[in-house]
Design a protein around this motif. Structure first.
Motif, PDB file in Angstrom:
ATOM      1  N   GLY A   1     -12.772   2.430  -6.936  1.00 19.28           N
ATOM      2  CA  GLY A   1     -11.662   2.853  -6.085  1.00 19.28           C
ATOM      3  C   GLY A   1     -12.081   4.086  -5.214  1.00 19.28           C
TER       4      GLY A   1
ATOM      5  N   VAL B   1     -12.165   5.344  -1.226  1.00 15.41           N
ATOM      6  CA  VAL B   1     -11.454   6.415  -0.829  1.00 15.41           C
ATOM      7  C   VAL B   1     -12.392   7.436  -0.165  1.00 15.41           C
ATOM      8  CG1 VAL B   1     -10.348   8.311  -1.673  1.00 15.41           C
ATOM      9  CG2 VAL B   1      -9.542   5.902  -2.305  1.00 15.41           C
TER      10      VAL B   1
ATOM     11  N   LEU C   1     -14.837  -4.257  -1.484  1.00 19.21           N
ATOM     12  CA  LEU C   1     -13.323  -3.985  -1.149  1.00 19.21           C
ATOM     13  C   LEU C   1     -13.098  -2.801  -0.252  1.00 19.21           C
ATOM     14  CD1 LEU C   1     -11.503  -4.941  -3.130  1.00 19.21           C
ATOM     15  CD2 LEU C   1     -11.352  -2.828  -4.647  1.00 19.21           C
TER      16      LEU C   1
ATOM     17  N   LEU D   1     -10.659  -3.547   2.910  1.00 12.39           N
ATOM     18  CA  LEU D   1      -9.387  -2.444   3.008  1.00 12.39           C
ATOM     19  C   LEU D   1      -9.507  -1.599   4.207  1.00 12.39           C
ATOM     20  CD1 LEU D   1      -8.429  -2.142  -0.856  1.00 12.39           C
ATOM     21  CD2 LEU D   1      -7.541  -3.662   0.788  1.00 12.39           C
TER      22      LEU D   1
ATOM     23  N   ILE E   1      -7.895  -1.524  -7.255  1.00 12.40           N
ATOM     24  CA  ILE E   1      -7.028  -1.503  -6.369  1.00 12.40           C
ATOM     25  C   ILE E   1      -5.722  -0.538  -6.491  1.00 12.40           C
ATOM     26  CG2 ILE E   1      -5.658  -3.139  -4.641  1.00 12.40           C
ATOM     27  CD1 ILE E   1      -7.543  -5.264  -5.258  1.00 12.40           C
TER      28      ILE E   1
ATOM     29  N   PHE F   1      -5.608   1.852  -8.098  1.00 16.63           N
ATOM     30  CA  PHE F   1      -5.752   3.192  -8.150  1.00 16.63           C
ATOM     31  C   PHE F   1      -5.883   3.880  -6.876  1.00 16.63           C
ATOM     32  CE2 PHE F   1      -6.434   5.652 -11.933  1.00 16.63           C
ATOM     33  CZ  PHE F   1      -6.750   5.030 -12.816  1.00 16.63           C
ATOM     34  N   ILE F   2      -6.161   3.130  -5.685  1.00 19.32           N
ATOM     35  CA  ILE F   2      -6.757   3.678  -4.573  1.00 19.32           C
ATOM     36  C   ILE F   2      -5.405   4.569  -3.748  1.00 19.32           C
ATOM     37  CG2 ILE F   2      -7.091   3.106  -2.012  1.00 19.32           C
ATOM     38  CD1 ILE F   2      -8.645   0.614  -3.450  1.00 19.32           C
TER      39      ILE F   2
ATOM     40  N   LEU G   1      -5.742   7.981  -5.718  1.00 17.24           N
ATOM     41  CA  LEU G   1      -7.037   8.692  -5.306  1.00 17.24           C
ATOM     42  C   LEU G   1      -6.973   9.208  -3.972  1.00 17.24           C
ATOM     43  CD1 LEU G   1      -9.705   6.112  -6.995  1.00 17.24           C
ATOM     44  CD2 LEU G   1      -8.995   8.354  -7.796  1.00 17.24           C
ATOM     45  N   MET G   2      -6.384   8.598  -3.225  1.00 20.16           N
ATOM     46  CA  MET G   2      -6.260   9.280  -1.670  1.00 20.16           C
ATOM     47  C   MET G   2      -5.558  10.299  -1.593  1.00 20.16           C
ATOM     48  SD  MET G   2      -6.118   5.512   0.566  1.00 20.16           S
ATOM     49  CE  MET G   2      -4.796   6.627   1.641  1.00 20.16           C
TER      50      MET G   2
END
Lengths: 285, 182, 264
Positions: free
Chosen positions: B18, B22, B66, B70, C164, C166-167, C170-171
């Motif tokens: 993740g 990010v 990913l 994304l 996915i 978590f994104i 996290l952002m």
């Protein structure tokens, strides 16, 4: 440092193209040395408002003035802004990073022009104000502390810069009663020495007992603002009692039971006085 | 790190993947941050060091993939060489950290990191020369892109990764490397 | 409040939304191969026209679909120029020192830019009509063959779907962390390299700490609920592919075949 907000709005676009209005046309004034509470349901725009006040986001429209100067205008010195406003977010772990508590608290002092000795003294002062034994805590890792200690170190890191305005986002949520009382005492003391305090909270009693003015947000709009007492009294019967303090609720129940009629009650103190009067004097119809 | 359960390793790796998505976004706004310290490398290295070589390998593959799908970064066209590079980082530092036991955490970390970062660059370079841009990839290009222009990034990674491991240990999120003898 | 820049899922009921995610992923991969295989103007026109069909079927609003491409405009221009001006081509049109504008260079530049744009559009079509969880489940099915070489595919699929999910969290955390440190006077421009490295610590450390903290909570919660590994989880029965899925797959393979025939 007086703060004036004029027609502040903030919106953003969802990926679906939908526009979300987080804040709509909010205007108010906060005088120097005020103690302001901001309340409202989750999602009402409280955190956005704090971020805008701290100059961490640009509004979509509207203006913010500190002592008459517009903070988002081209010429305004951003460093002065950072120096004037201190913000403590809800999760202290969002802030702590250094290898020692001393270094973490001193982080905000790097550009302040203080000498090495002055900086250390300032760090000492900040930590001691937050109830720490400086010598014991200075070399500990901030990440290894307990939750409550982390919170206090985070606050120390912000007050070390001696900002004129202190902003807190949900500072007492999830604190035990001792932590809550300690924090509220601490901000009251800061307020008495001239710092303007702004805090959001869901805790009606804390807001009623400690703040001087209130701002009430709902769905991005400012639905009420004014002296704490007056706002609580006005909002007592609206929005399904969402903004009632417990003391108000008790007074309402007593009035419904035709036992005591005291519409001016807002805080526990008021309730006690009203009860005393009721039980010793004569009834008020 | 052997103290972590399988579930913990899986979820830590998930979070690292993740973060591969990010972190580049978060640092996009800061001038030069993205190109400077390649934020995606850090979660991959961490997952290899903390969870083991297979998890590091997975993170190195899934993270950039990913992220590309994304957020469009890196562009799909550049994805293959990044996949090779990062998967190697994750794999190698996971292997190295298990093999090297100097009794000093930082020494273990630095050695594993340096070997991993070097191995990743070598293998990515080979892959580019043979598979991805055959004929138009020269040794000079390899040295330039992986060592000269990105050396500040290397330094920053070597600073940040051990600092992060240390912070995670202090916060008791990962078990200490060398448990103190009671 | 920050949203993922490109390709985020937009709800809808079009045919493209209803296609099985596994079919969509395979179609996307096949079409991407068709893009990479293109080497003439006709080749690119073919793919572009072919893509118009899913774009129209999906009834996706045009703006988000091409927003990502616009965002990359500058980057693409740079690639075009770099290739046009520095590629070692034979038909040189003009030259100044080491810069040489060549016919081949321009072509190469357009090639790469077209590749990037087309692949981006294909990727967007996939992610905008498929929920991330659907993508994750589909991937889990598609990589099952890897089990034969010892890859724990269920575990891998679980890890990716957790990643996915978590994104967004996290952002949000990263945004708040940035704000908290900027409010404290954090600065990220410094001349000395060593200082630059250290100046990222106030951002990077809290980001990883809060991320791992959430990870720890989640893994403890999972273990507390009896989770041991992904293999033993109960799963919904996989629906077989429908007619429209096969139609989409056939269409994609056809395009790819035509593309390769065009190269001869």
């Amino acid at each position: 440092m007086s703060i004036q907000i004029e027609n502040l709005s903030f919106s953003y676009l969802q990926p679906s193209g939908e526009k979300v209005d987080a804040l709509k046309n909010v205007s108010f004034t906060i005088e120097t040395g005020d103690f302001v509470g901001i309340m409202g349901p989750t999602g009402s725009g409280k955190t956005t408002l704090l971020q805008l006040l701290a100059g961490l986001r640009l509004p979509t429209s509207g203006r913010i003035y500190f002592n008459g100067e517009e903070i988002n205008a081209k010429g305004y010195d951003r460093n002065r802004l950072r120096q004037t406003v201190g913000v403590v977010f809800q999760d202290p772990e969002y802030q702590l990073f250094a290898t020692t508590v001393e270094k973490d608290v001193a982080f905000g002092l790097k550009e302040s022009g203080l000498s090495r000795q002055e900086a250390t003294d300032r760090v000492r002062w900040a930590l001691e104000t937050m109830g720490f034994d400086f010598e014991k805590v200075r070399n500990q890792s901030p990440l290894a502390l307990s939750g409550g200690e982390k919170r206090r170190v985070a606050i120390a890191g912000v007050i070390a810069r001696k900002p004129e305005i202190l902003i807190f986002d949900e500072p007492i949520a999830g604190l035990d009663p001792f932590g809550r009382e300690n924090f509220l005492q601490f901000v009251t003391e800061r307020n008495q020495t001239g710092t303007t305090i702004i805090m959001t909270s869901h805790n009606m009693e804390a807001l009623a007992e400690y703040t001087k003015h209130l701002l009430v947000l709902k769905e991005g709009r400012l639905i009420d603002a004014g002296a704490t007492r007056e706002v609580f009294t006005r909002l007592k019967q609206r929005y399904n009692g969402a903004f009632q303090t417990k003391a108000q609720r008790i007074a309402i129940l007593l009035a419904e039971g035709k036992l005591m009629f005291s519409p001016a009650v807002v805080t526990y103190g008021d309730l006690l006085s009203a009860l005393k009067q009721e039980l010793t004097g004569g009834g008020r119809g | 790190m052997s103290k972590l359960s399988a579930v913990q390793r899986s979820i830590f790796t998930a979070v690292c993947i993740g973060l591969c998505v990010v972190l580049p976004m978060a640092f996009h706004a800061i001038p030069n941050a993205g190109t400077l310290f390649s934020p995606m490398h850090i979660p991959v290295l961490l997952s290899g060091l903390i969870c083991g070589w297979s998890f590091g390998f997975l993170c190195g593959l899934a993270g950039p993939l990913l992220s590309s799908l994304l957020t469009g970064m890196p562009p799909l066209a550049y994805l293959p060489s990044m996949l090779v590079e990062l998967a190697t980082y994750g794999l190698v530092c996971g292997l190295m950290i298990n093999l090297i036991r100097t009794e000093k955490i930082y020494a273990d970390l630095y050695i594993s990191l340096v070997v991993a970062l070097l191995a990743g660059r070598i293998i990515a370079g080979v892959a580019r020369a043979l598979l991805f841009s055959p004929g138009s990839y020269s040794f000079a290009a390899w040295i330039t892109s992986y060592f000269i222009t990105s050396w500040p990034g290397l330094v920053i990674q070597l600073t940040l990764v051990p600092a992060l491991v240390s912070a995670l240990m202090k916060a008791k999120l990962i078990p200490p490397w060398y448990p103190t003898k009671a | 409040m920050r949203t993922l820049p490109a390709g985020q899922y937009l709800p809808g009921h079009s045919l493209l939304h209803r296609l099985d995610a596994r079919a969509k992923i395979l179609c996307a991969l096949i079409l991407m191969t068709a893009v990479i295989g293109a080497s003439s103007l006709w080749g690119y026109t073919l793919v572009l026209v072919a893509l118009l069909i899913p774009i129209l079927i999906s009834r996706l609003p045009l703006r988000p679909t091409v927003a990502a491409v616009r965002g990359m405009g500058g980057f693409l221009l740079v690639i075009l120029l770099m290739n046009a001006l520095f590629f070692k081509g034979e038909t040189v049109l003009a030259s100044w020192g080491i810069i040489q504008l060549s016919h081949e260079g321009i072509k190469q530049g357009f090639r790469i830019v077209s590749n990037v744009v087309l692949i981006l559009i294909i990727g967007n079509l996939l992610t905008m009509t498929t929920l991330p969880t659907q993508v994750a489940t589909a991937l889990e099915s598609l990589i099952k063959p890897l089990k034969l070489i010892g890859v724990p595919t269920e575990e891998v699929a679980m890890i990716i779907s957790v990643a996915i999910q978590f994104i967004p969290t996290l952002m949000e955390a990263t945004e708040l962390i940035k704000m908290a440190q900027i409010a404290r006077g954090a600065r990220f421009e410094s001349k000395k390299l060593s200082e630059r490295a250290v100046s990222f610590l106030p951002l990077v450390v809290p980001v990883f700490i809060s991320a791992f903290r959430r990870a720890e909570e989640l893994s403890l919660a999972m273990e507390a609920r009896g989770y041991r590994n992904a293999k033993n989880r109960t799963r919904r029965q996989k629906e077989p592919l429908a007619l429209h899925d096969y139609a989409a797959l056939t269409f994609s393979v056809l395009i790819c075949l035509i593309q390769f025939l065009l190269q001869r």
